[in-house]
Design a protein around this motif. Structure first.
Motif, PDB file in Angstrom:
ATOM      1  N   ASP A   1       0.797  -1.241   0.000  1.00 39.08           N
ATOM      2  CA  ASP A   1       0.000   0.000   0.000  1.00 39.08           C
ATOM      3  C   ASP A   1       0.820   1.277   0.000  1.00 39.08           C
ATOM      4  OD1 ASP A   1      -2.605  -1.083  -0.089  1.00 39.08           O
ATOM      5  OD2 ASP A   1      -2.452  -1.620   2.034  1.00 39.08           O
ATOM      6  N   LYS A   2       2.088   1.201  -0.383  1.00 39.17           N
ATOM      7  CA  LYS A   2       2.876   2.436  -0.485  1.00 39.17           C
ATOM      8  C   LYS A   2       2.484   3.223  -1.736  1.00 39.17           C
ATOM      9  CE  LYS A   2       7.019   0.429   1.656  1.00 39.17           C
ATOM     10  NZ  LYS A   2       8.301  -0.187   1.275  1.00 39.17           N
ATOM     11  N   VAL A   3       1.958   2.498  -2.748  1.00 38.36           N
ATOM     12  CA  VAL A   3       1.513   3.146  -3.994  1.00 38.36           C
ATOM     13  C   VAL A   3       0.182   2.512  -4.403  1.00 38.36           C
ATOM     14  CG1 VAL A   3       3.875   3.607  -4.806  1.00 38.36           C
ATOM     15  CG2 VAL A   3       2.729   1.476  -5.454  1.00 38.36           C
ATOM     16  N   ASP A   4      -0.493   3.145  -5.372  1.00 36.69           N
ATOM     17  CA  ASP A   4      -1.778   2.624  -5.846  1.00 36.69           C
ATOM     18  C   ASP A   4      -1.603   1.596  -6.959  1.00 36.69           C
ATOM     19  OD1 ASP A   4      -3.626   4.444  -4.313  1.00 36.69           O
ATOM     20  OD2 ASP A   4      -2.341   5.900  -5.323  1.00 36.69           O
ATOM     21  N   TYR A   5      -0.591   1.812  -7.824  1.00 38.77           N
ATOM     22  CA  TYR A   5      -0.342   0.899  -8.943  1.00 38.77           C
ATOM     23  C   TYR A   5       1.165   0.691  -9.097  1.00 38.77           C
ATOM     24  CZ  TYR A   5      -5.158   1.855 -10.359  1.00 38.77           C
ATOM     25  OH  TYR A   5      -6.529   1.982 -10.381  1.00 38.77           O
ATOM     26  N   ALA A   6       1.528  -0.468  -9.655  1.00 40.63           N
ATOM     27  CA  ALA A   6       2.925  -0.732 -10.023  1.00 40.63           C
ATOM     28  C   ALA A   6       2.967  -1.016 -11.512  1.00 40.63           C
ATOM     29  CB  ALA A   6       3.465  -1.927  -9.251  1.00 40.63           C
ATOM     30  N   VAL A   7       3.995  -0.496 -12.199  1.00 45.88           N
ATOM     31  CA  VAL A   7       4.191  -0.783 -13.627  1.00 45.88           C
ATOM     32  C   VAL A   7       5.507  -1.534 -13.780  1.00 45.88           C
ATOM     33  CG1 VAL A   7       4.364   0.184 -15.954  1.00 45.88           C
ATOM     34  CG2 VAL A   7       2.907   1.294 -14.245  1.00 45.88           C
ATOM     35  N   VAL A   8       5.422  -2.772 -14.307  1.00 45.37           N
ATOM     36  CA  VAL A   8       6.610  -3.623 -14.446  1.00 45.37           C
ATOM     37  C   VAL A   8       6.622  -4.271 -15.831  1.00 45.37           C
ATOM     38  CG1 VAL A   8       6.912  -4.171 -11.987  1.00 45.37           C
ATOM     39  CG2 VAL A   8       5.354  -5.554 -13.372  1.00 45.37           C
ATOM     40  N   PRO A   9       7.822  -4.541 -16.365  1.00 49.41           N
ATOM     41  CA  PRO A   9       7.906  -5.222 -17.662  1.00 49.41           C
ATOM     42  C   PRO A   9       7.526  -6.689 -17.525  1.00 49.41           C
ATOM     43  CG  PRO A   9      10.105  -4.943 -16.748  1.00 49.41           C
ATOM     44  CD  PRO A   9       9.156  -4.238 -15.816  1.00 49.41           C
ATOM     45  N   LEU A  10       6.818  -7.236 -18.542  1.00 47.94           N
ATOM     46  CA  LEU A  10       6.400  -8.629 -18.512  1.00 47.94           C
ATOM     47  C   LEU A  10       7.089  -9.438 -19.603  1.00 47.94           C
ATOM     48  CD1 LEU A  10       4.300 -10.668 -17.304  1.00 47.94           C
ATOM     49  CD2 LEU A  10       3.082 -10.318 -19.443  1.00 47.94           C
ATOM     50  N   GLU A  11       7.292  -8.834 -20.770  1.00 45.39           N
ATOM     51  CA  GLU A  11       7.672  -9.622 -21.930  1.00 45.39           C
ATOM     52  C   GLU A  11       8.208  -8.703 -23.012  1.00 45.39           C
ATOM     53  OE1 GLU A  11       4.168 -11.378 -23.666  1.00 45.39           O
ATOM     54  OE2 GLU A  11       5.328 -12.749 -24.895  1.00 45.39           O
ATOM     55  N   ASN A  12       9.298  -9.134 -23.665  1.00 40.64           N
ATOM     56  CA  ASN A  12       9.864  -8.387 -24.791  1.00 40.64           C
ATOM     57  C   ASN A  12       9.865  -9.275 -26.030  1.00 40.64           C
ATOM     58  OD1 ASN A  12      12.681  -7.930 -26.390  1.00 40.64           O
ATOM     59  ND2 ASN A  12      11.747  -5.992 -25.804  1.00 40.64           N
ATOM     60  N   ALA A  13       9.624  -8.661 -27.189  1.00 45.45           N
ATOM     61  CA  ALA A  13       9.488  -9.445 -28.423  1.00 45.45           C
ATOM     62  C   ALA A  13      10.771 -10.196 -28.776  1.00 45.45           C
ATOM     63  CB  ALA A  13       9.086  -8.523 -29.580  1.00 45.45           C
ATOM     64  N   LEU A  14      11.932  -9.702 -28.357  1.00 40.27           N
ATOM     65  CA  LEU A  14      13.190 -10.386 -28.668  1.00 40.27           C
ATOM     66  C   LEU A  14      13.682 -11.248 -27.517  1.00 40.27           C
ATOM     67  CD1 LEU A  14      15.172  -7.529 -30.456  1.00 40.27           C
ATOM     68  CD2 LEU A  14      13.855  -9.374 -31.494  1.00 40.27           C
ATOM     69  N   GLU A  15      13.601 -10.729 -26.294  1.00 38.76           N
ATOM     70  CA  GLU A  15      14.195 -11.424 -25.155  1.00 38.76           C
ATOM     71  C   GLU A  15      13.248 -12.459 -24.549  1.00 38.76           C
ATOM     72  OE1 GLU A  15      17.271 -10.638 -24.464  1.00 38.76           O
ATOM     73  OE2 GLU A  15      17.400  -8.861 -25.712  1.00 38.76           O
ATOM     74  N   GLY A  16      11.937 -12.345 -24.825  1.00 39.54           N
ATOM     75  CA  GLY A  16      10.966 -13.234 -24.209  1.00 39.54           C
ATOM     76  C   GLY A  16      10.493 -12.693 -22.869  1.00 39.54           C
ATOM     77  N   SER A  17       9.902 -13.563 -22.069  1.00 38.06           N
ATOM     78  CA  SER A  17       9.310 -13.150 -20.804  1.00 38.06           C
ATOM     79  C   SER A  17      10.367 -12.692 -19.802  1.00 38.06           C
ATOM     80  CB  SER A  17       8.526 -14.304 -20.198  1.00 38.06           C
ATOM     81  OG  SER A  17       7.308 -14.451 -20.869  1.00 38.06           O
ATOM     82  N   VAL A  18       9.908 -11.901 -18.849  1.00 38.52           N
ATOM     83  CA  VAL A  18      10.744 -11.496 -17.727  1.00 38.52           C
ATOM     84  C   VAL A  18      10.409 -12.462 -16.586  1.00 38.52           C
ATOM     85  CG1 VAL A  18      11.315  -9.591 -16.179  1.00 38.52           C
ATOM     86  CG2 VAL A  18      10.620  -9.114 -18.542  1.00 38.52           C
ATOM     87  N   PRO A  19      11.231 -13.489 -16.366  1.00 44.17           N
ATOM     88  CA  PRO A  19      10.859 -14.534 -15.404  1.00 44.17           C
ATOM     89  C   PRO A  19      10.604 -13.985 -14.005  1.00 44.17           C
ATOM     90  CG  PRO A  19      12.823 -15.178 -16.650  1.00 44.17           C
ATOM     91  CD  PRO A  19      12.532 -13.755 -17.001  1.00 44.17           C
ATOM     92  N   LEU A  20      11.373 -12.969 -13.607  1.00 44.13           N
ATOM     93  CA  LEU A  20      11.222 -12.429 -12.254  1.00 44.13           C
ATOM     94  C   LEU A  20       9.815 -11.883 -12.032  1.00 44.13           C
ATOM     95  CD1 LEU A  20      12.771 -12.033  -9.685  1.00 44.13           C
ATOM     96  CD2 LEU A  20      13.753  -9.939 -10.613  1.00 44.13           C
ATOM     97  N   THR A  21       9.242 -11.204 -13.022  1.00 45.00           N
ATOM     98  CA  THR A  21       7.884 -10.658 -12.883  1.00 45.00           C
ATOM     99  C   THR A  21       6.865 -11.800 -12.751  1.00 45.00           C
ATOM    100  OG1 THR A  21       8.448  -8.678 -14.164  1.00 45.00           O
ATOM    101  CG2 THR A  21       6.120  -9.243 -14.003  1.00 45.00           C
ATOM    102  N   ILE A  22       6.942 -12.785 -13.638  1.00 44.11           N
ATOM    103  CA  ILE A  22       5.975 -13.891 -13.608  1.00 44.11           C
ATOM    104  C   ILE A  22       6.089 -14.668 -12.301  1.00 44.11           C
ATOM    105  CG2 ILE A  22       5.343 -16.085 -14.711  1.00 44.11           C
ATOM    106  CD1 ILE A  22       6.200 -14.882 -17.367  1.00 44.11           C
ATOM    107  N   ASP A  23       7.325 -15.011 -11.911  1.00 41.16           N
ATOM    108  CA  ASP A  23       7.510 -15.822 -10.702  1.00 41.16           C
ATOM    109  C   ASP A  23       7.063 -15.068  -9.454  1.00 41.16           C
ATOM    110  OD1 ASP A  23       8.489 -17.704 -12.388  1.00 41.16           O
ATOM    111  OD2 ASP A  23      10.542 -17.697 -11.627  1.00 41.16           O
ATOM    112  N   TYR A  24       7.354 -13.771  -9.408  1.00 41.54           N
ATOM    113  CA  TYR A  24       6.963 -13.007  -8.215  1.00 41.54           C
ATOM    114  C   TYR A  24       5.440 -12.932  -8.109  1.00 41.54           C
ATOM    115  CZ  TYR A  24       8.326 -10.165  -4.268  1.00 41.54           C
ATOM    116  OH  TYR A  24       8.554  -9.727  -2.982  1.00 41.54           O
ATOM    117  N   LEU A  25       4.753 -12.750  -9.243  1.00 39.06           N
ATOM    118  CA  LEU A  25       3.279 -12.688  -9.225  1.00 39.06           C
ATOM    119  C   LEU A  25       2.676 -14.041  -8.861  1.00 39.06           C
ATOM    120  CD1 LEU A  25       2.540 -10.463 -12.359  1.00 39.06           C
ATOM    121  CD2 LEU A  25       2.287  -9.840  -9.941  1.00 39.06           C
ATOM    122  N   PHE A  26       3.357 -15.132  -9.227  1.00 38.08           N
ATOM    123  CA  PHE A  26       2.821 -16.464  -8.913  1.00 38.08           C
ATOM    124  C   PHE A  26       3.105 -16.863  -7.463  1.00 38.08           C
ATOM    125  CE2 PHE A  26       3.190 -21.125  -8.725  1.00 38.08           C
ATOM    126  CZ  PHE A  26       1.935 -21.480  -9.198  1.00 38.08           C
TER     127      PHE A  26
END
Lengths: 287, 287
Positions: A49-74
């Motif tokens: 609750d320090k902020v209302d929204y977070a903006v994070v990268p999920l996926e790039n067309a060349l590099e593929g997914s950002v595993p840290l974002t997916i794993d942290y959300l799961f």
């Protein structure tokens, strides 16, 4: 949009003038944007609750997914996607204005991904110039702005050139002109940001864990649940459950609202198959 | 095994005493092993006939796939998997023998993944000790061996402790005791290394590109081709085709020999569906 009438606080993966900063400005042009150093810190800011929204990268067309974002959300939090932002990744070569007339540099600084994305341009145009890795494109731009006495260049986005008062020597030097990154706008509550394109293309992101006995063929069954309902999947990807090699969960993007009758039926059947489904909610796209 | 009667040359992802080095020794205990600095260099060594086989990491139970290995095998070369090696990832805390009596250190050095894998142990046992990132576990061990006057420790595998004459202070300090990494043994020709466990469990790795018009639901069709034949998939994963966001190919591990009648039938149907299939061959597992 309605969310911005009271000034919202938004965390983003910094530093200032990063590509995530640009994406955050697209969804929140008038909010208070706060840079965080790592993806987990950025996500925890909204979970705590320090902020209302977070903006994070999920996926790039060349590099593929950002595993840290997916794993942290799961594994670590229960947050919801309220919108996705698609941003083109455009790289420019920039120098201190004192060196604007020069076209031969001591060295070119940038993030390793940006150097890789401009590989062909650098190879043909600056073959003998040393390439130096830096922690981010905007940190490289900042450094170049602070050292006018050195004839060095940085590679980064237009925003970082503006922010640090640099002169762009070569525009759009990236090799692949279709390169985009996809960002998630996360919140603690399951709701949708306004639909900016006013289209009907709503998307739902699901994290599906197969039953513990891990029947082979379960992915085929999972896909059958969606296929006969003509629910289109725009993406499906596996990530390790971290319980042993060969144990995966699946992240799937389904082109429908999670509240639609077909989606509700799919959820019931997935549960009957023994799958655990974590929904990240339904959302629209900011392009 | 037969391949080793003439002394073979093997490239592996170095430096010496890396986990990949350990995996290479499992498959090639009597061969000439040559360390390479990066995964592309290691793979190119076999593609350019500098070595007979290359050993590279493919997938870790906690971190997931190694995108560089998968992408390089898909986009850059045509090589075959002749065996896979499964290795447990065991981390130990080690010091210079001069400091063997000490249990409080100035700092602990290792690769960021190794520090992350020992997070809980470090948190409870060395809460106030600075953790310093290093380029690899074995480079950290080497550095500790060269600085006896500094009371510092490294985290790495048993092999690096032996190689650099370090004393192990705490054994098996990794948080998850099921952690394994999977390695590919690559060759220019499609053949199999001897089956070390003498089991029947042969595996085939396929890289499947959907038709260009990218009909939604094609993954369901692909999986149906395998499902009705009772061909079990032990893994399926998507990676970007690098032609634009949302365009993927799939890497699938199928539990059968590529020459079996069912597999040959599957290949024909995949082609009829408009898919392009690149096979990496069939192989056995070294555990």
């Amino acid at each position: 949009m309605a969310e911005q009438q009271t000034k919202k606080r938004i965390s983003f993966l910094g530093p200032d003038a990063s590509f995530t900063h640009l994406a955050a400005l697209k969804a929140f042009p008038d909010s208070e944007l706060i840079a965080y150093t790592t993806i987990p810190e950025c996500i925890e800011a909204v979970a705590e609750d320090k902020v209302d929204y977070a903006v994070v990268p999920l996926e790039n067309a060349l590099e593929g997914s950002v595993p840290l974002t997916i794993d942290y959300l799961f594994h670590e939090v229960q947050l919801y996607v309220t919108a996705e932002v698609l941003s083109p990744i455009e790289q420019h070569l920039m120098v201190h204005p004192d060196n604007a007339e020069s076209d031969a540099f001591e060295a070119i600084y940038s993030h390793p991904h940006a150097l890789a994305q401009c590989h062909k341009f650098l190879y043909y145009t600056y073959k003998n110039t040393p390439l130096e890795q830096y922690s981010s494109t905007s940190a490289a731009a900042k450094m170049v702005s602070e050292l006018p006495e050195r004839n060095i260049a940085a590679i980064g986005n237009e925003f970082s050139a503006e922010k640090y008062g640099l002169h762009i020597v070569h525009r759009e030097i990236h090799d692949f002109h279709f390169n985009h990154t996809r960002f998630f706008v996360l919140s603690k509550t399951n709701h949708q940001l306004e639909n900016p394109a006013h289209n009907e293309e709503v998307k739902t992101t699901l994290m599906i864990s197969p039953p513990k006995d891990d029947r082979s063929g379960v992915l085929h069954q999972v896909l059958s649940v969606f296929a006969w309902r003509q629910l289109n999947l725009s993406k499906i990807e596996s990530r390790p459950l971290k319980t042993g090699l060969g144990n995966y969960f699946f992240i799937a993007d389904v082109m429908d609202d999670e509240m639609s009758p077909m989606m509700q039926g799919a959820f019931m059947e997935l549960a009957a198959l023994g799958c655990t489904v974590k929904t990240l909610g339904s959302y629209y796209t900011y392009e």
